[in-house]
Design an enzyme around this catalytic site. Structure first.
Site, PDB file in Angstrom:
ATOM      1  N   PRO A   1     -27.584 -41.077  75.143  1.00  0.00           N
ATOM      2  CA  PRO A   1     -26.542 -40.138  76.270  1.00  0.00           C
ATOM      3  C   PRO A   1     -25.303 -40.138  75.701  1.00  0.00           C
ATOM      4  CG  PRO A   1     -27.810 -41.527  78.009  1.00  0.00           C
ATOM      5  CD  PRO A   1     -28.459 -42.218  76.076  1.00  0.00           C
TER       6      PRO A   1
ATOM      7  N   GLU B   1     -29.907 -50.373  80.561  1.00  0.00           N
ATOM      8  CA  GLU B   1     -28.487 -48.919  80.672  1.00  0.00           C
ATOM      9  C   GLU B   1     -28.288 -49.268  79.307  1.00  0.00           C
ATOM     10  OE1 GLU B   1     -27.249 -48.874  84.191  1.00  0.00           O
ATOM     11  OE2 GLU B   1     -29.412 -49.020  84.376  1.00  0.00           O
TER      12      GLU B   1
ATOM     13  N   ARG C   1     -39.523 -30.196  60.789  1.00  0.00           N
ATOM     14  CA  ARG C   1     -40.016 -28.971  60.433  1.00  0.00           C
ATOM     15  C   ARG C   1     -39.390 -27.934  59.028  1.00  0.00           C
ATOM     16  NH1 ARG C   1     -38.775 -25.003  63.884  1.00  0.00           N
ATOM     17  NH2 ARG C   1     -41.051 -24.017  63.423  1.00  0.00           N
TER      18      ARG C   1
ATOM     19  N   ASP D   1     -36.237 -19.206  63.781  1.00  0.00           N
ATOM     20  CA  ASP D   1     -36.385 -18.746  64.493  1.00  0.00           C
ATOM     21  C   ASP D   1     -35.103 -19.050  65.006  1.00  0.00           C
ATOM     22  OD1 ASP D   1     -38.915 -20.249  64.544  1.00  0.00           O
ATOM     23  OD2 ASP D   1     -38.705 -22.058  63.518  1.00  0.00           O
TER      24      ASP D   1
HETATM   25  N1  ADE Z   1     -31.758 -41.638  75.860  1.00  0.00           N
HETATM   26  C1  ADE Z   1     -31.200 -41.833  77.509  1.00  0.00           C
HETATM   27  N2  ADE Z   1     -31.036 -40.299  77.398  1.00  0.00           N
HETATM   28  C2  ADE Z   1     -31.274 -39.895  76.505  1.00  0.00           C
HETATM   29  C3  ADE Z   1     -30.303 -38.554  76.099  1.00  0.00           C
HETATM   30  N3  ADE Z   1     -30.347 -37.747  76.778  1.00  0.00           N
HETATM   31  N4  ADE Z   1     -30.839 -38.685  74.221  1.00  0.00           N
HETATM   32  C4  ADE Z   1     -30.770 -39.700  73.620  1.00  0.00           C
HETATM   33  N5  ADE Z   1     -30.893 -40.333  73.611  1.00  0.00           N
HETATM   34  C5  ADE Z   1     -31.609 -40.758  75.796  1.00  0.00           C
END
Ligand code: ADE
Length: 246
Positions: free
Chosen positions: A90, A117, A154, A169
């Site tokens: 994330p 984590e 794709r 698209d």
């Molecule tokens: N691992 C946990 N959440 C994630 C996300 N939003 N994008 C990529 N990897 C992740």
């Protein structure tokens, strides 16, 4: 194109890669997907891949050794000769259609799925890029890796029946796509717009373009500043209340 996926949960990928378009792309050899179980590269007797964090606090962190071992065994010891290695996290830059198109230029791409984590910070010395699929936290990088493989595939010629599709698209030209209709002509009182059955191809194209502009303006106005807009497009959008700031 060849994908190399490093994960603690290779079973999660069956189903997604074993059906439909991705399955056909694999069968035809347009894409190859290799799954590598990081646990198999843990050298200790119990194949430990995660531990508590130094400094305390809850949660487990993925250990660096099995990850380095797996990557070096599969991709080699020379970083310069390895394919790009993308950590799904994330904290990465947010994935989009431009990145999917860019990754599709690579003959070989490796994806590393984080869990728990997170990964030990020293793993960042191994990866070449970090990607997030959106501003929310999932239980791990496996689903994001599937998203990346799908969106990238794709753009590989022949993977989708209609070669122009990925370029038309939603998002391809920086706009959301126009509405689609198929038979029946009338369904529960809802009719297909007359223009689509008129046979006037130029008018149909203009209608589709305008619907695409309208939809983008209504739903994702944030996309418009980066979209390639003609004078006709701008005139149409201005009538809807859009103001170009350029
Ligand atoms: N691992 C946990 N959440 C994630 C996300 N939003 N994008 C990529 N990897 C992740």
């Amino acid at each position: 194109m060849r994908f190399e996926i490093f994960t603690l949960f290779p079973n999660m990928f069956s189903g997604v890669f074993d059906d439909s378009i991705l399955q056909r792309a694999r069968e035809s050899g347009r894409i190859e997907i290799f799954l590598h179980d990081i646990r198999a590269y843990a050298r200790d007797r119990h194949h430990v891949t995660d531990e508590t964090a130094y400094g305390g606090g809850g949660g487990m962190v993925m250990k660096p050794e099995p990850i380095f071992e797996a990557v070096e065994t599969i991709l080699g010891n020379e970083p310069a000769r390895r394919p790009p290695l993308i950590l799904l996290t994330p904290q990465g830059r947010v994935f989009n259609t431009d990145l999917a198109r860019e990754f599709a230029q690579q003959p070989h791409l490796a994806l590393l799925c984080g869990r728990y984590e997170g990964v030990d910070e020293r793993v960042r010395a191994l990866v070449t890029d970090e990607i997030s699929i959106g501003d929310y936290v999932l239980t791990g990088g496996e689903i994001p890796a599937m998203v990346v493989v799908d969106a990238v595939s794709r753009f590989i010629p022949g993977v989708i029946g209609d070669p122009s599709a990925p370029h038309q698209d939603s998002h391809a030209a920086g706009l959301l796509e126009h509405p689609h209709y198929t038979r029946p002509l009338e369904f529960r009182g809802m009719r297909v717009p007359d223009i689509l059955v008129s046979g006037h191809h130029a008018q149909i194209e203009r209608w589709r373009r305008n619907e695409s502009l309208k939809r983008t303006w209504e739903r994702r106005p944030d996309l418009l500043p980066r979209a390639a807009l003609s004078e006709d497009d701008k005139q149409f959008l201005r009538a809807l209340g859009w103001r170009d700031e350029q």
